[in-house]
Every structure is written in structure tokens, then in C-alpha cells.
Design a protein around this motif. Structure first.
Motif, PDB file in Angstrom:
ATOM      1  N   LEU A 129     -65.329  23.424  10.162  1.00 43.61           N
ATOM      2  CA  LEU A 129     -66.595  23.985  10.845  1.00 43.61           C
ATOM      3  C   LEU A 129     -66.856  25.409  10.490  1.00 43.61           C
ATOM      4  CD1 LEU A 129     -65.571  22.195  14.093  1.00 43.61           C
ATOM      5  CD2 LEU A 129     -67.118  21.227  12.447  1.00 43.61           C
ATOM      6  N   ASN A 130     -68.033  25.953  10.684  1.00 41.10           N
ATOM      7  CA  ASN A 130     -68.407  27.250  10.412  1.00 41.10           C
ATOM      8  C   ASN A 130     -68.336  28.003  11.923  1.00 41.10           C
ATOM      9  OD1 ASN A 130     -69.158  29.903   9.453  1.00 41.10           O
ATOM     10  ND2 ASN A 130     -71.531  29.178   9.150  1.00 41.10           N
ATOM     11  N   VAL A 131     -67.354  28.594  12.175  1.00 43.11           N
ATOM     12  CA  VAL A 131     -67.136  29.154  13.608  1.00 43.11           C
ATOM     13  C   VAL A 131     -67.103  30.783  13.403  1.00 43.11           C
ATOM     14  CG1 VAL A 131     -65.484  29.180  15.648  1.00 43.11           C
ATOM     15  CG2 VAL A 131     -65.915  27.246  14.275  1.00 43.11           C
ATOM     16  N   ASN A 132     -67.815  31.318  14.306  1.00 44.70           N
ATOM     17  CA  ASN A 132     -67.470  32.871  14.535  1.00 44.70           C
ATOM     18  C   ASN A 132     -66.792  32.801  15.831  1.00 44.70           C
ATOM     19  OD1 ASN A 132     -68.029  35.470  15.036  1.00 44.70           O
ATOM     20  ND2 ASN A 132     -70.203  35.734  14.832  1.00 44.70           N
ATOM     21  N   VAL A 133     -65.548  33.299  15.424  1.00 42.18           N
ATOM     22  CA  VAL A 133     -64.683  33.318  16.687  1.00 42.18           C
ATOM     23  C   VAL A 133     -64.825  34.199  17.684  1.00 42.18           C
ATOM     24  CG1 VAL A 133     -62.762  32.194  15.257  1.00 42.18           C
ATOM     25  CG2 VAL A 133     -62.921  34.662  15.120  1.00 42.18           C
ATOM     26  N   MET A 134     -65.278  35.365  17.069  1.00 39.49           N
ATOM     27  CA  MET A 134     -65.790  36.737  17.837  1.00 39.49           C
ATOM     28  C   MET A 134     -66.548  36.437  19.131  1.00 39.49           C
ATOM     29  SD  MET A 134     -63.560  38.815  16.861  1.00 39.49           S
ATOM     30  CE  MET A 134     -62.529  38.669  15.516  1.00 39.49           C
ATOM     31  N   LYS A 135     -67.352  35.257  19.062  1.00 42.52           N
ATOM     32  CA  LYS A 135     -67.999  34.965  20.185  1.00 42.52           C
ATOM     33  C   LYS A 135     -67.825  33.689  20.958  1.00 42.52           C
ATOM     34  CE  LYS A 135     -72.580  35.738  17.268  1.00 42.52           C
ATOM     35  NZ  LYS A 135     -73.936  35.447  16.869  1.00 42.52           N
ATOM     36  N   LEU A 136     -66.497  33.336  20.667  1.00 40.37           N
ATOM     37  CA  LEU A 136     -65.612  32.222  21.449  1.00 40.37           C
ATOM     38  C   LEU A 136     -65.001  33.135  22.819  1.00 40.37           C
ATOM     39  CD1 LEU A 136     -64.083  29.891  18.841  1.00 40.37           C
ATOM     40  CD2 LEU A 136     -66.246  29.539  20.219  1.00 40.37           C
ATOM     41  N   ASN A 137     -64.826  32.386  23.627  1.00 43.75           N
ATOM     42  CA  ASN A 137     -63.803  32.865  24.692  1.00 43.75           C
ATOM     43  C   ASN A 137     -62.715  33.151  24.148  1.00 43.75           C
ATOM     44  OD1 ASN A 137     -61.145  32.040  26.293  1.00 43.75           O
ATOM     45  ND2 ASN A 137     -62.789  32.361  27.874  1.00 43.75           N
TER      46      ASN A 137
END
Length: 550
Positions: A129-137
Motif C-alpha cells: 500500500l502507498n501510505v504516508n506514515v506521518m499522517k497516521l496516528n
């Protein structure tokens, strides 16, 4: 499963007693009681996120539909269930693996979970998946990064969010990231200031990452099973054998997995010199092989398991403490209670002994199984006729999970690296799935790839005999690597983990390091600084160099 029913919405017992009753009923193998308690209270177990209690229902069930329902309930209660040893072993087992996959798919498709939780489930199932981890909890982001081995993002999250070291999960995740990135200075700071909050496995891996063999194994003496043995067997359990007389009636217990049994078998020659009445436990699949290699040593077939289920509990229902199933079965505990003076764990004595190897004769390995010997001989003869080097390969374990996947490789990358190199590949991977077979078929035009006609998972004598007929072996850190060490065939470990540093030392070769346990196992120099693709390229370049020099 088209729908998920949860019956009534109240507890049948006082809330504070319910989970305790479920766990205790499971430990006393009262499986019907476990299922009754979970069934009657499933909705509120989910509401209160008691995933461990719900999992006990799955372990207590023989019915596939009920097992699926419990697994779905455990996942819905808390996706942290994916991190448990129980869930990992259910995922890897022949009986439960398809049910686990169905439960994961149901929870993703039903949209009963949050978007971030569904992200964790999809990642667990292998979706890219293409995930921007900095925008996650931050806590979800850390879990995601652990699963995809994005260690640098964990460190960035720590710096950005000022995560609290008082949270043990956060601390251990950051510590693991430091070890995997080779930031040993940061790891040392965390170790000195927070050792009591670090898991025993992380502390051991800290020492191993520093190449400190002795300290790593000293820490193992404080693992859970060792401490439990001190309490249950205060008179018979010894962690030091140096002062014991050589006519002592002693049992040395193996633990962990089958690969560990093989690795630590290199201590048997030294042990057998020290004790005349030596007995050593081993995984049943290794019994005939070990008996053949060490005919003067008495081996005890011992079934160990990480997870007790309704299917295997009769092997463990007479143990003095439920948790001892990690080390022994009913037969062994009787022997320890009635028939010996002392016992120790093999990991307790590692630092007190020196590993050594007996030179094996191939014809004796399968002396009692001439049919399989002929089968393997014919298989190898057919490959030899192609006049190409024959390389055995293994790229992963059958058990995956956080902290394990970083040690494994994928077949696609391996075959891409080997393409057009002019070698024959013999598969030593013992749990091939349909995806593996599809990948191999895609490369069939470029690579000679063969699966041998033997039971790679259970018949270790045949696998060892096969290995001794190969030119080279390339393996990730699994039981296959350790068996390759016994074979004497030149073997290369695939790894870029700092945690493997303790195993290797300089050997006078400018390009490789040599293993502490098996002198025929090598690894590319500076492996911990290389990417996985470069590990693959450098390893097969070394094989080519060895071929050219012959």
C-alpha cells in the motif's frame, strides 16, 4: 461467513472474573467451558478488547466455523492480536491457516474496523500500500512500520511526536529500529537507561548486534522459561554444569525450534566428553538423524509447542505448570521427576562449551532408507547431466511476523538475481505455496529450478543427504541453514541483519566472514550495511567466483 452474530450483550459472570475464568479453564484444558464462556460473552469481550480470552475459544474448538467466529471476534476486539505468538502459529499451521486468512478478509471487507485498523490487516496479508506514515496516528504508524520494516520512519516518528519511553511498546519498537538500522550508540543509550523495560529478546539482540556472543547468551539465562524452571525445579535445574561430576545423570533440554536443535547439536561432542550418562532432548523429526550422527548419546524424543490446542493437549496435560509446554511434554516431565539427578537448558550451557563437528559420511545418513537414497541419487544424477553448478535455495521461514520478516527474502527477488547465471536451483523451501509456484513458473524460461521428490519438512535425514550432494547452498536464517551447516556443503547465509553479527568472525577471506557454529557457512563481508538486493547479488557473485577458481 456472511454474517457475524454475537448473542447477548451482558456478562454471564462478574466482569472482573470472566477473563480469569476463561484463561484458567483453558490452562486446565476445560475446552467446553472455555467455549461456553466465550460464546455467552463474546460481544462484551470484543467491547473490552479482551482478544487473548477470545483466542482461547479458537484454540478450544474443533469446528472450523466456530474457530472462524472466534478469530473474527479476536481481530475485531483489537488488531494487536496479530502480534501474538498464538496468532502467528495459527497462521502458519496447516489446520488453521486458511481459516485465519478468511477471518482477516472478513474483517477488512465488513468495514467493522477503523480505516487504520484495516490498513494493519491488509499489510499483514501482504498487500503493498502507498501510505504516508506521518499522517497516521503515531501508534498505528509504528505498528505499520514494524510490519513493513520501515525502521527509519519509526525514528522519525519518535523525533516528531516526542513519544514517551515510559510506554514499553514504544520503547521496544524504537529500540528494535535502532538495532535494525545499526544505530548502536542510540541503542546503547536506551539500554543503559531503560534496560528493565526492554524485552528479554531485545536485550539479547542488542548484545548479538554488537557481536557480543557471551553477553547475549548470558541474558538468555533470564528468559521466562529459565526463571520458571528455577521455581518449579529448584533442586534439579542447574544453569551451570561446570561443577557437576562426570558420572552425573543429566538431561540437557533443547528449546525453541528445530533449527536451534540442529545448531546446538555442535555442543554434543563436548557434552558427551564431560558426562557419561548424558541424555539430550530433541524434536521428534530429528531423532533418527541425531541417533545416527551420535550413536553413543541417548536422545529423548520430546514434543514442544508454542501453542496448546484441543488437538495436541493430551501431550501436555500432566505438566507441573501449564507454561512448560514450551520445553517438554508429559513423558519428559515424568523422567525429570523420577529418573535423573539434574537437568539444564542447552542455552544455559552455550558459553560453557565449544562447538565442534563430526565429519559425516553421506552413505551412512540414509543407510536405513535405501529407497529414498536411490530416489535422491537419481534426482541428482539427472541434474549433473546438465553440467551446471547445483545450488540449494531457501528464502524464508514458514512463520512470519514482526521481528522475523526482516530476516527473510522473497523468491521473486532471488530468481531475478539468479536469472541467466547458468546455475541449477534446487528448492529446499519446505512450505511452498501456490504463489511461490507461480513465481517459479514465470522464471522457467531463464532458470533451471527443481523441487526434489522428498518430504522437505519432516524427513531431515533425506534432506541432509540431498544437501551433501549439492555444490552450494544459499539460505535465509531458518532450520534449512542449520541443516546445511551439518552437511559440510559450502553455504551462504542471506541476511543484512545486525543481529547476526554475533555468529560471524574474520576468517582471512577478504570477501566473507565465517560462522561461529559451522565453518562451512559464510556470509558476505559488511552484510549488515547492505540492502537485500545487494546481499543477493554479492552472494551469487561469490558463488561464481568459487566456480571460476575450481
Amino acid at each position: 461467513m456472511s454474517s457475524f452474530s454475537i448473542k447477548r450483550l451482558y456478562y454471564s459472570l462478574y466482569e472482573e472474573k470472566l477473563v480469569t475464568n476463561i484463561i484458567e479453564s483453558y490452562k486446565y484444558f476445560s475446552f467446553e467451558k472455555v467455549k461456553e464462556l466465550v460464546d455467552d460473552n463474546l460481544s462484551l469481550l470484543i467491547f473490552n478488547r479482551n482478544y487473548n480470552a477470545i483466542l482461547k475459544g479458537a484454540l478450544s474448538s474443533e469446528d472450523e466455523e466456530s474457530t472462524l467466529r472466534y478469530l473474527i471476534g479476536a481481530i475485531l476486539s483489537n488488531v494487536k492480536v496479530l502480534d501474538t505468538v498464538t496468532f502467528a502459529h495459527l497462521s502458519a499451521s496447516e489446520k488453521y491457516s486458511s481459516t485465519v486468512q478468511e477471518s482477516l478478509s472478513y474483517c477488512i471487507d465488513s468495514e467493522l474496523l477503523s480505516k487504520s485498523d484495516r490498513l494493519i490487516l491488509a499489510t499483514y496479508m501482504g498487500e503493498i500500500l502507498n501510505v504516508n506514515v506521518m499522517k497516521l496516528n503515531p501508534h498505528i504508524a509504528i505498528r505499520y512500520c514494524l510490519m513493513v520494516e520501515d525502521w527509519s520512519s519509526i525514528i522519525k516518528l519518535y523525533k516528531k511526536e516526542r513519544l514517551n519511553y515510559n510506554n514499553k511498546n514504544v520503547l521496544n519498537s524504537i529500540f528494535m529500529a535502532c538495532l535494525n538500522m545499526g544505530d548502536l550508540a542510540k541503542a546503547q543509550f536506551l539500554y543503559i537507561n531503560n534496560k528493565e523495560k526492554l524485552s528479554n529478546s531485545n536485550v539479547c539482540n542488542y548484545h548479538f548486534s554488537r557481536g557480543d556472543f557471551i553477553s547475549g547468551y548470558q541474558e538468555m539465562k533470564d528468559r521466562d522459561m529459565s526463571m520458571k524452571c528455577r521455581v518449579i525445579f529448584p533442586d534439579t535445574y542447574k544453569q551451570s554444569i561446570e561443577s557437576l561430576p562426570n558420572d552425573e545423570n543429566i538431561i540437557v533440554l533443547n528449546s525453541w525450534g528445530v533449527g536451534d536443535d540442529i545448531r546446538y547439536s555442535t555442543l554434543i561432542p563436548d557434552l558427551s566428553k564431560k558426562f557419561r550418562k548424558l541424555q539430550i532432548t530433541c524434536e521428534p523429526r530429528l531423532y533418527s538423524l541425531f541417533k545416527n550422527i551420535y550413536p553413543r548419546v541417548k536422545f529423548l524424543k520430546t514434543r514442544r509447542t508454542k501453542v496448546v490446542t484441543i488437538d495436541n493437549f493430551k501431550e501436555y496435560n500432566n505438566l507441573l505448570s501449564y507454561d512448560l509446554h514450551h520445553l517438554m511434554d508429559n513423558t519428559l516431565v515424568t523422567k525429570i521427576s523420577d529418573d535423573l539427578e539434574h537437568f539444564t537448558l542447552i542455552t544455559d550451557v552455550v558459553t560453557q562449551l565449544k562447538p565442534s563437528l563430526i565429519k559425516l559420511e553421506p552413505d551412512k545418513i540414509l543407510a536405513e532408507d535405501l529407497d529414498n537414497k536411490l530416489l535422491i541419487d537419481n534426482f541428482i544424477s539427472g541434474l549433473v547431466e546438465k553440467h551446471k553448478p547445483i545450488v540449494g535455495i531457501c528464502w524464508r521461514s514458514m512463520i512470519s511476523g514482526t521481528g522475523r520478516n526482516s530476516h527473510y527474502f522473497d523468491l521473486d527477488s532471488l530468481l531475478e538475481c539468479v536469472k541467466n547465471r547458468g546455475v541449477i536451483l534446487v528448492c529446499l523451501q519446505y512450505d511452498l505455496c501456490s504463489e511461490d509456484q507461480s513465481i517459479a513458473e514465470r522464471y522457467s524460461e531463464y532458470i533451471d529450478y527443481y523441487v526434489p521428490p522428498i518430504d522437505l519438512k519432516n524427513d531431515f535425514s533425506s534432506v541432509l543427504y540431498l544437501m551433501m550432494r549439492l555444490d552450494f547452498i544459499v539460505s535465509a536464517g531458518t532450520a534449512v541453514l542449520e541443516l546445511a551447516g551439518l552437511s559440510g556443503t559450502k553455504t551462504f547465509l542471506l541476511s543484512n541483519s545486525y543481529m547476526q553479527r554475533y555468529r560471524f568472525s574474520e576468517c582471512g577471506n577478504a570477501l566473507t566472514l565465517t560462522d561461529h557454529w559451522f565453518s562451512n557457512i559464510e556470509i558476505v563481508k559488511d552484510f549488515e550495511k547492505l540492502s537485500k538486493p545487494k546481499i543477493l547479488r554479492n552472494t551469487f557473485n561469490l558463488i561464481k567466483k568459487n566456480i571460476d577458481e575450481e
